[in-house]
Design a protein around this motif. Structure first.
Motif, PDB file in Angstrom:
ATOM      1  N   MET A   1       0.853  -1.168   0.000  1.00  0.00           N
ATOM      2  CA  MET A   1       0.000   0.000   0.000  1.00  0.00           C
ATOM      3  C   MET A   1       0.904   1.238   0.000  1.00  0.00           C
ATOM      4  N   ILE A   2       0.532   2.211  -0.782  1.00  0.00           N
ATOM      5  CA  ILE A   2       1.261   3.476  -0.859  1.00  0.00           C
ATOM      6  C   ILE A   2       0.416   4.555  -0.176  1.00  0.00           C
ATOM      7  N   ILE A   3       1.018   5.269   0.757  1.00  0.00           N
ATOM      8  CA  ILE A   3       0.333   6.370   1.448  1.00  0.00           C
ATOM      9  C   ILE A   3       0.937   7.673   0.938  1.00  0.00           C
ATOM     10  N   PRO A   4       0.088   8.577   0.410  1.00  0.00           N
ATOM     11  CA  PRO A   4       0.600   9.851  -0.109  1.00  0.00           C
ATOM     12  C   PRO A   4       0.797  10.876   1.021  1.00  0.00           C
ATOM     13  N   CYS A   5       1.987  10.951   1.567  1.00  0.00           N
ATOM     14  CA  CYS A   5       2.295  11.928   2.620  1.00  0.00           C
ATOM     15  C   CYS A   5       2.268  13.329   1.997  1.00  0.00           C
ATOM     16  N   PRO A   6       1.485  14.261   2.553  1.00  0.00           N
ATOM     17  CA  PRO A   6       1.427  15.608   1.986  1.00  0.00           C
ATOM     18  C   PRO A   6       2.770  16.341   2.026  1.00  0.00           C
ATOM     19  N   PHE A   7       3.666  15.937   2.921  1.00  0.00           N
ATOM     20  CA  PHE A   7       4.951  16.604   3.070  1.00  0.00           C
ATOM     21  C   PHE A   7       6.042  15.929   2.232  1.00  0.00           C
ATOM     22  N   CYS A   8       6.058  14.585   2.233  1.00  0.00           N
ATOM     23  CA  CYS A   8       7.141  13.834   1.589  1.00  0.00           C
ATOM     24  C   CYS A   8       6.768  13.224   0.240  1.00  0.00           C
ATOM     25  N   GLY A   9       5.482  13.178  -0.076  1.00  0.00           N
ATOM     26  CA  GLY A   9       5.036  12.534  -1.307  1.00  0.00           C
ATOM     27  C   GLY A   9       4.652  11.088  -1.055  1.00  0.00           C
ATOM     28  N   PRO A  10       4.322  10.342  -2.108  1.00  0.00           N
ATOM     29  CA  PRO A  10       3.902   8.945  -1.967  1.00  0.00           C
ATOM     30  C   PRO A  10       5.017   8.079  -1.374  1.00  0.00           C
ATOM     31  N   ARG A  11       4.657   7.301  -0.351  1.00  0.00           N
ATOM     32  CA  ARG A  11       5.636   6.441   0.322  1.00  0.00           C
ATOM     33  C   ARG A  11       5.011   5.083   0.631  1.00  0.00           C
ATOM     34  N   ASP A  12       5.845   4.073   0.724  1.00  0.00           N
ATOM     35  CA  ASP A  12       5.407   2.721   1.042  1.00  0.00           C
ATOM     36  C   ASP A  12       4.902   2.626   2.483  1.00  0.00           C
ATOM     37  N   LEU A  13       3.954   1.739   2.701  1.00  0.00           N
ATOM     38  CA  LEU A  13       3.374   1.509   4.016  1.00  0.00           C
ATOM     39  C   LEU A  13       4.437   1.228   5.085  1.00  0.00           C
ATOM     40  N   SER A  14       5.545   0.604   4.713  1.00  0.00           N
ATOM     41  CA  SER A  14       6.584   0.232   5.675  1.00  0.00           C
ATOM     42  C   SER A  14       7.192   1.441   6.395  1.00  0.00           C
ATOM     43  N   GLU A  15       7.016   2.652   5.847  1.00  0.00           N
ATOM     44  CA  GLU A  15       7.540   3.863   6.490  1.00  0.00           C
ATOM     45  C   GLU A  15       6.591   4.423   7.553  1.00  0.00           C
ATOM     46  N   PHE A  16       5.394   3.853   7.684  1.00  0.00           N
ATOM     47  CA  PHE A  16       4.364   4.416   8.555  1.00  0.00           C
ATOM     48  C   PHE A  16       4.048   3.510   9.733  1.00  0.00           C
ATOM     49  N   SER A  17       3.579   4.125  10.811  1.00  0.00           N
ATOM     50  CA  SER A  17       3.090   3.394  11.978  1.00  0.00           C
ATOM     51  C   SER A  17       1.627   3.738  12.189  1.00  0.00           C
ATOM     52  N   TYR A  18       0.794   2.704  12.338  1.00  0.00           N
ATOM     53  CA  TYR A  18      -0.636   2.895  12.568  1.00  0.00           C
ATOM     54  C   TYR A  18      -0.836   3.352  14.011  1.00  0.00           C
ATOM     55  N   CYS A  19      -1.622   4.415  14.195  1.00  0.00           N
ATOM     56  CA  CYS A  19      -1.833   4.963  15.542  1.00  0.00           C
ATOM     57  C   CYS A  19      -3.271   4.841  16.021  1.00  0.00           C
ATOM     58  N   GLY A  20      -4.175   4.324  15.208  1.00  0.00           N
ATOM     59  CA  GLY A  20      -5.531   4.084  15.675  1.00  0.00           C
ATOM     60  C   GLY A  20      -6.605   4.777  14.875  1.00  0.00           C
ATOM     61  N   ASP A  21      -7.815   4.610  15.366  1.00  0.00           N
ATOM     62  CA  ASP A  21      -9.026   5.161  14.768  1.00  0.00           C
ATOM     63  C   ASP A  21      -9.040   6.675  14.941  1.00  0.00           C
ATOM     64  N   ALA A  22      -9.327   7.401  13.874  1.00  0.00           N
ATOM     65  CA  ALA A  22      -9.309   8.870  13.934  1.00  0.00           C
ATOM     66  C   ALA A  22     -10.614   9.466  14.432  1.00  0.00           C
ATOM     67  N   ASP A  23     -11.707   8.721  14.358  1.00  0.00           N
ATOM     68  CA  ASP A  23     -13.006   9.294  14.696  1.00  0.00           C
ATOM     69  C   ASP A  23     -13.620   8.785  16.006  1.00  0.00           C
ATOM     70  N   ASN A  24     -13.291   7.594  16.401  1.00  0.00           N
ATOM     71  CA  ASN A  24     -13.913   7.000  17.590  1.00  0.00           C
ATOM     72  C   ASN A  24     -12.866   6.665  18.639  1.00  0.00           C
ATOM     73  N   LEU A  25     -12.273   7.701  19.203  1.00  0.00           N
ATOM     74  CA  LEU A  25     -11.244   7.479  20.211  1.00  0.00           C
ATOM     75  C   LEU A  25     -11.882   6.984  21.503  1.00  0.00           C
ATOM     76  N   ALA A  26     -11.379   5.894  22.018  1.00  0.00           N
ATOM     77  CA  ALA A  26     -11.920   5.313  23.243  1.00  0.00           C
ATOM     78  C   ALA A  26     -11.553   6.172  24.450  1.00  0.00           C
ATOM     79  N   ALA A  27     -12.504   6.333  25.354  1.00  0.00           N
ATOM     80  CA  ALA A  27     -12.250   7.092  26.582  1.00  0.00           C
ATOM     81  C   ALA A  27     -11.456   6.211  27.546  1.00  0.00           C
ATOM     82  N   ARG A  28     -10.316   6.721  27.988  1.00  0.00           N
ATOM     83  CA  ARG A  28      -9.469   5.961  28.911  1.00  0.00           C
ATOM     84  C   ARG A  28     -10.090   5.948  30.301  1.00  0.00           C
ATOM     85  N   PRO A  29     -10.167   4.776  30.926  1.00  0.00           N
ATOM     86  CA  PRO A  29     -10.678   4.718  32.305  1.00  0.00           C
ATOM     87  C   PRO A  29      -9.734   5.453  33.257  1.00  0.00           C
ATOM     88  N   ASP A  30     -10.240   5.807  34.409  1.00  0.00           N
ATOM     89  CA  ASP A  30      -9.430   6.430  35.458  1.00  0.00           C
ATOM     90  C   ASP A  30      -8.249   5.498  35.754  1.00  0.00           C
TER      91      ASP A  30
END
Length: 88
Positions: A1-30
Motif C-alpha cells: 500500500m502506498i500512502i501519499p504523505c502531503p509533506f514527503c510525497g507517496p511512500r510505502d506503508l513500511s515507512e508508517f506506523s498505525y496509531c488508531g481510529d481517527a473518529d472513535n477514540l476510546a475514553a481511557r478509564p481512570d
C-alpha cells in the motif's frame, strides 16, 4: 500500500506506523480504576468497519508527522490524507 504523505510525497506503508481510529477514540478509564471490564473494553474493543474508515498514521520513517488517512478497509484505496497538528 502506498500512502501519499502531503509533506514527503507517496511512500510505502513500511515507512508508517498505525496509531488508531481517527473518529472513535476510546475514553481511557481512570488510571486508579480496578474495573477490569472497563479496561478490557478500552484496550480490546474496536470497530471493524468494512468500507471507508478514518485512521491516524505517523510517517515514522520520514517526516515523523501524524496524518489522518481515509482508507477503504476492503480495497485499501486511500481517498484522503490530511496533516494533523502544526503545519510548519
Amino acid at each position: 500500500m502506498i500512502i501519499p504523505c502531503p509533506f514527503c510525497g507517496p511512500r510505502d506503508l513500511s515507512e508508517f506506523s498505525y496509531c488508531g481510529d481517527a473518529d472513535n477514540l476510546a475514553a481511557r478509564p481512570d488510571p486508579a480504576s480496578e474495573d477490569q471490564a472497563a479496561w478490557n473494553a478500552y484496550v480490546y474493543d474496536r470497530a471493524n468497519p468494512a468500507g471507508e474508515h478514518a485512521e491516524i498514521w505517523q510517517h515514522a520513517g520520514g517526516c515523523r508527522r501524524h496524518l489522518r488517512v481515509v482508507r477503504n478497509t476492503v480495497t485499501h484505496e486511500i481517498s484522503g490524507v490530511t496533516m494533523l497538528g502544526p503545519q510548519g
